[in-house]
Motif scaffolding. Structure first.
Motif, mmCIF file in Angstrom:
data_model
loop_
_atom_site.group_PDB
_atom_site.id
_atom_site.type_symbol
_atom_site.label_atom_id
_atom_site.label_comp_id
_atom_site.label_asym_id
_atom_site.label_seq_id
_atom_site.Cartn_x
_atom_site.Cartn_y
_atom_site.Cartn_z
ATOM 1 N N GLU A 217 8.435 34.934 -50.783
ATOM 2 C CA GLU A 217 9.576 34.050 -50.501
ATOM 3 C C GLU A 217 10.870 34.848 -50.486
ATOM 4 O OE1 GLU A 217 10.824 29.781 -50.194
ATOM 5 O OE2 GLU A 217 8.832 30.416 -50.843
ATOM 6 N N ASP A 218 11.028 35.762 -51.439
ATOM 7 C CA ASP A 218 12.242 36.581 -51.505
ATOM 8 C C ASP A 218 12.348 37.511 -50.296
ATOM 9 O OD1 ASP A 218 12.903 35.397 -53.897
ATOM 10 O OD2 ASP A 218 12.158 37.047 -55.143
ATOM 11 N N LEU A 219 11.241 38.119 -49.914
ATOM 12 C CA LEU A 219 11.257 39.056 -48.792
ATOM 13 C C LEU A 219 11.530 38.335 -47.477
ATOM 14 C CD1 LEU A 219 8.204 41.195 -49.911
ATOM 15 C CD2 LEU A 219 10.574 41.997 -49.765
ATOM 16 N N ILE A 220 10.944 37.164 -47.313
ATOM 17 C CA ILE A 220 11.232 36.374 -46.110
ATOM 18 C C ILE A 220 12.702 35.986 -46.088
ATOM 19 C CG2 ILE A 220 10.785 34.175 -44.956
ATOM 20 C CD1 ILE A 220 7.877 34.416 -45.989
ATOM 21 N N GLY A 221 13.231 35.606 -47.253
ATOM 22 C CA GLY A 221 14.639 35.235 -47.324
ATOM 23 C C GLY A 221 15.560 36.381 -46.964
ATOM 24 N N ALA A 222 15.185 37.605 -47.367
ATOM 25 C CA ALA A 222 16.019 38.767 -47.057
ATOM 26 C C ALA A 222 16.105 39.009 -45.560
ATOM 27 C CB ALA A 222 15.461 39.998 -47.766
ATOM 28 N N ALA A 223 15.034 38.666 -44.827
ATOM 29 C CA ALA A 223 15.021 38.892 -43.382
ATOM 30 C C ALA A 223 15.467 37.666 -42.592
ATOM 31 C CB ALA A 223 13.616 39.301 -42.936
ATOM 32 N N ALA A 235 19.143 25.886 -37.399
ATOM 33 C CA ALA A 235 19.958 26.371 -36.280
ATOM 34 C C ALA A 235 21.164 27.149 -36.788
ATOM 35 C CB ALA A 235 20.401 25.192 -35.412
ATOM 36 N N ARG A 236 21.770 26.686 -37.885
ATOM 37 C CA ARG A 236 22.914 27.391 -38.458
ATOM 38 C C ARG A 236 22.498 28.789 -38.956
ATOM 39 N NH1 ARG A 236 24.456 28.709 -43.182
ATOM 40 N NH2 ARG A 236 22.753 27.536 -44.194
ATOM 41 N N ILE A 237 21.375 28.872 -39.625
ATOM 42 C CA ILE A 237 20.890 30.163 -40.140
ATOM 43 C C ILE A 237 20.567 31.103 -38.985
ATOM 44 C CG2 ILE A 237 18.999 31.254 -41.410
ATOM 45 C CD1 ILE A 237 18.893 28.677 -43.117
ATOM 46 N N ARG A 238 20.003 30.551 -37.941
ATOM 47 C CA ARG A 238 19.678 31.360 -36.766
ATOM 48 C C ARG A 238 20.946 31.926 -36.144
ATOM 49 N NH1 ARG A 238 15.880 29.567 -31.631
ATOM 50 N NH2 ARG A 238 17.243 30.330 -30.001
ATOM 51 N N ARG A 239 21.989 31.098 -35.992
ATOM 52 C CA ARG A 239 23.245 31.588 -35.418
ATOM 53 C C ARG A 239 23.844 32.684 -36.301
ATOM 54 N NH1 ARG A 239 23.969 26.013 -34.490
ATOM 55 N NH2 ARG A 239 25.315 25.839 -36.346
ATOM 56 N N ASP A 301 13.814 41.351 -38.233
ATOM 57 C CA ASP A 301 14.071 40.131 -39.001
ATOM 58 C C ASP A 301 13.626 38.888 -38.233
ATOM 59 O OD1 ASP A 301 15.149 41.722 -40.961
ATOM 60 O OD2 ASP A 301 17.240 41.309 -40.436
ATOM 61 N N GLU A 302 13.865 38.891 -36.925
ATOM 62 C CA GLU A 302 13.497 37.745 -36.101
ATOM 63 C C GLU A 302 11.981 37.554 -36.092
ATOM 64 O OE1 GLU A 302 14.242 34.621 -33.138
ATOM 65 O OE2 GLU A 302 15.333 35.531 -34.804
ATOM 66 N N ARG A 303 11.247 38.656 -36.068
ATOM 67 C CA ARG A 303 9.778 38.550 -36.088
ATOM 68 C C ARG A 303 9.310 37.887 -37.372
ATOM 69 N NH1 ARG A 303 5.368 42.803 -37.171
ATOM 70 N NH2 ARG A 303 3.531 41.902 -36.195
ATOM 71 N N ILE A 304 9.908 38.279 -38.479
ATOM 72 C CA ILE A 304 9.546 37.650 -39.745
ATOM 73 C C ILE A 304 9.955 36.181 -39.737
ATOM 74 C CG2 ILE A 304 10.054 37.624 -42.216
ATOM 75 C CD1 ILE A 304 10.193 40.666 -42.108
ATOM 76 N N ALA A 305 11.162 35.908 -39.247
ATOM 77 C CA ALA A 305 11.657 34.529 -39.257
ATOM 78 C C ALA A 305 10.798 33.604 -38.410
ATOM 79 C CB ALA A 305 13.098 34.497 -38.755
ATOM 80 N N THR A 306 10.326 34.075 -37.258
ATOM 81 C CA THR A 306 9.620 33.202 -36.331
ATOM 82 C C THR A 306 8.109 33.223 -36.497
ATOM 83 O OG1 THR A 306 9.623 34.971 -34.663
ATOM 84 C CG2 THR A 306 11.428 33.383 -34.598
ATOM 85 N N THR A 307 7.552 34.356 -36.926
ATOM 86 C CA THR A 307 6.093 34.487 -37.002
ATOM 87 C C THR A 307 5.582 34.539 -38.431
ATOM 88 O OG1 THR A 307 6.147 35.707 -34.910
ATOM 89 C CG2 THR A 307 4.108 35.816 -36.186
ATOM 90 N N TYR A 308 6.323 35.193 -39.312
ATOM 91 C CA TYR A 308 5.880 35.357 -40.702
ATOM 92 C C TYR A 308 6.914 34.800 -41.679
ATOM 93 C CZ TYR A 308 2.576 38.383 -38.398
ATOM 94 O OH TYR A 308 1.601 38.859 -37.562
ATOM 95 N N GLY A 309 7.440 33.653 -41.312
ATOM 96 C CA GLY A 309 8.477 33.046 -42.135
ATOM 97 C C GLY A 309 7.915 32.010 -43.090
ATOM 98 N N LEU A 346 0.606 42.377 -40.514
ATOM 99 C CA LEU A 346 1.676 41.951 -41.408
ATOM 100 C C LEU A 346 2.822 42.959 -41.335
ATOM 101 C CD1 LEU A 346 2.130 39.672 -43.546
ATOM 102 C CD2 LEU A 346 1.561 41.396 -45.271
ATOM 103 N N PRO A 347 4.049 42.523 -41.097
ATOM 104 C CA PRO A 347 5.177 43.471 -41.017
ATOM 105 C C PRO A 347 5.320 44.261 -42.322
ATOM 106 C CG PRO A 347 5.817 41.303 -40.193
ATOM 107 C CD PRO A 347 4.477 41.127 -40.827
ATOM 108 N N ALA A 348 5.665 45.532 -42.185
ATOM 109 C CA ALA A 348 5.803 46.401 -43.362
ATOM 110 C C ALA A 348 6.743 45.839 -44.425
ATOM 111 C CB ALA A 348 6.252 47.791 -42.919
ATOM 112 N N PRO A 349 7.865 45.191 -44.057
ATOM 113 C CA PRO A 349 8.746 44.662 -45.105
ATOM 114 C C PRO A 349 8.090 43.617 -46.014
ATOM 115 C CG PRO A 349 9.921 44.780 -43.020
ATOM 116 C CD PRO A 349 8.483 45.055 -42.720
ATOM 117 N N LEU A 350 6.977 43.014 -45.569
ATOM 118 C CA LEU A 350 6.312 41.999 -46.387
ATOM 119 C C LEU A 350 5.179 42.574 -47.234
ATOM 120 C CD1 LEU A 350 6.103 38.880 -44.025
ATOM 121 C CD2 LEU A 350 7.854 39.478 -45.700
#
Length: 593
Positions: A217-223, A235-239, A301-309, A346-350
């Protein structure tokens, strides 16, 4: 039974197991009986304990899923689907394809199972034997499409399928002996390890990969930013995430970063002109303008947000903090194991979130320089085999060529991947003089690929290059595999032929390496069990074993020793040395890359 007929009385008995909609059926020496579905796992456990047969199944998923789910260890199997893939190539291996392969019937006429029809294929008049018919075969001799689905609803029908499975096993065994000749035993051993890998896939799906949910959860939040409260908040977070890039290009704040054409215009506005927005093309420009660096960071970060969020975390990590996804023992081309839901990409940051449970550790083992070492086995080049005695294979190769180690590494990899330009091309000439046997093997594979001649890996997997067969509806996966194993599809121009040749010279090595890996994994799976260990991840050349902390060092030694035994059995020689970097870790991210 083939092994007994060949005079090998120590071979395990063959017991076919078919699981139907209301009951199961087992057939073998002294055994020909139905089992209630609720008792299948206990019957299998009893027979494993008493006689340890080799279970013959149409596929591990069909015959053994419930058994594995119940926690029963199934050490010996003959998976008819995996054997079919080895013998005939491609990925499609329904019971119908298995029967057609055993009886010499046209693969293009195999009746499609229900899922094939749902995918948009057109059935023909011979796809079913007739409503309510007891016939197991269609008028053309093919296995009916619903044989293991709705048709398998009575004891007599299940018995017919069990005995047919034994018949197909005998035919596959005999076909392998006819096809492979002196290397038949090697091909049969490959069936065993591929079958074990299919069962391992069920265990991996059952047990999952341990995940530290709070860390994830923390790592996803960081990205990706904080977990959104609703769509407007998302939408606000995405912008806000986009703004980290767009602030480097004043006046271009309305650019859609998810539109490649608009991103190219954005890059052009800051003086970066590239033909596409692929990361490898942008990487050299990372330090020329802050926008490029910000864009590359945004993409991760977008990859994590959209695929591994957060949705991925909620949907695929269970209440027991285990990441689960479907596994397959063979991808249909190189023969590698594959998995879903991030288990293979799995992305390396996770990775810090992949963490052993309390009181446990991971034994992480990664094969070193596996493809060049496999080349030494497949080619039988004694000089190249000598280089494998070193922990670093490229060092003795460099010394023999009289070049720096990086040049030797580039040359060896270029030989396997077909690159002949630049520094690699120059070094290849020296490599061909120093190791002519290994290089001539790759050249023959290249020529065979160019000419569309089928190849077989060291373990015996067929790599076909035929044009697709005709059938109503879109091409099946099997047909696409046959025609499109190489990147050229069925085109016949010079560039396509060369691409197919390059594919072929790598496929025989990569495919053979996949077979070695699965033989090793099957050995590890068996030998760490008494230590309380279990494989929780197979990633190309890497194993992750979950084991009690008190047994971790012992498990690490066991994994390393298993490689020595499995590789010698697989290779049929001790002249080629395989190495693995093994370590005991708590989190996957602690592994040395």
């Amino acid at each position: 039974m083939a092994d007994q007929q060949a005079g090998r009385p120590s071979a395990p008995a063959l017991v076919a197991l078919v699981v139907g909609t209301t009951e199961a059926y087992a057939a073998g020496p002294g055994l020909d009986e139905p089992w209630p579905l609720a008792e299948v796992a206990s019957h299998v456990a009893r027979l494993v304990e008493s006689v340890n047969p080799r279970w013959v199944v149409w596929s591990a998923g069909n015959g053994l899923r419930g058994v594995v789910a119940a926690g029963v260890e199934v050490p010996r199997t003959w998976d008819l689907a995996e054997a079919h893939r080895l013998l005939h190539g491609g990925w499609w291996a329904t019971p119908g394809h298995v029967v057609a392969g055993c009886r010499g019937l046209p693969a293009r006429e195999v009746p499609l199972p229900r899922r094939g029809l749902q995918a948009g294929f057109e059935a023909d008049l011979f796809d079913v034997a007739g409503p309510g018919s007891d016939d197991l075969f269609t008028a053309t001799g093919q296995l009916r499409a619903d044989a293991l689905e709705g048709w398998a609803s009575t004891t007599a029908r299940l018995a017919a399928l069990a005995h047919l499975a034994l018949e197909c096993q005998r035919e596959q065994d005999e076909s392998m002996r006819r096809t492979a000749g002196p290397t038949a035993e090697r091909l049969i051993r490959t069936v065993w390890s591929e079958s074990a890998a299919a069962v391992l896939c069920l265990e991996l799906e059952r047990d999952g990969l341990p995940v530290d949910r709070d860390a994830a959860e923390d790592l996803i939040g960081a990205a990706a930013g904080p977990r959104p409260q609703d769509d407007a908040d998302a939408a606000r977070i995405r912008r806000h995430r986009d703004q980290a890039v767009l602030r480097h290009a004043p006046g271009r704040e309305r650019t859609d970063l998810r539109n490649p054409a608009q991103v190219r215009d954005l890059l052009s506005s800051v003086g970066v002109d590239v033909p596409s927005t692929r990361a490898w093309l942008l990487e050299p420009y990372r330090h020329t303008h802050p926008l490029v660096d910000a864009l590359l960071t945004w993409r991760k970060d977008e990859r994590i947000a959209t695929t591994y969020g957060y949705r991925w975390l909620d949907e695929h990590v269970g209440a027991d903090d285990r990441l689960r996804g479907a596994w397959t023992a063979c991808d249909g081309a190189a023969g590698r194991m594959t998995a879903q839901h991030g288990l293979h990409n799995l992305p390396a940051p996770l990775r810090p979130a992949v963490c052993a449970t309390p009181g446990h550790a991971f034994v992480r083992a990664d094969l070193g320089q596996v493809e060049p070492r496999v080349l030494a086995v497949v080619s039988g080049d004694r000089a190249f085999a000598e280089a494998t005695r070193s922990d670093d294979l490229y060092a003795p190769v460099a010394a023999k060529l009289g070049v720096e180690r990086p040049v030797a590494k580039v040359a060896v990899l270029a030989a396997m991947y077909g690159q002949r330009s630049g520094a690699a091309g120059e070094a290849l000439e020296d490599l061909e003089r120093a190791y002519p046997v290994a290089m001539s093997l790759l050249d023959r594979a290249y020529a065979d690929g160019m000419a569309r001649r089928p190849l077989r890996t060291f373990g015996g997997r067929l790599i076909p290059f035929e044009a697709p067969v005709a059938r109503a509806g879109p091409a099946t996966t099997q047909e696409q595999d046959a025609a499109g194993s190489a990147p050229s599809g069925i085109r016949s121009d010079g560039a396509a032929d060369a691409a197919r040749g390059r594919y072929a010279r790598n496929a025989i090595i990569q495919g053979s390496a996949a077979e070695l890996f699965k033989a090793w994994a099957a050995t590890v799976r068996h030998e760490v069990r008494p230590l309380g260990g279990q494989i929780v991840l197979c990633l190309h050349d890497e194993l992750l074993v979950h084991v009690p902390m008190a047994r971790a060092d012992e498990a690490r030694r066991t994994v390393a020793e298993a490689l020595a035994r499995a590789s010698q059995t697989w290779a049929g020689t001790d002249q080629v040395r395989f190495v693995a970097e093994t370590s005991v870790i708590r989190r996957w991210s602690e592994a040395k890359e």
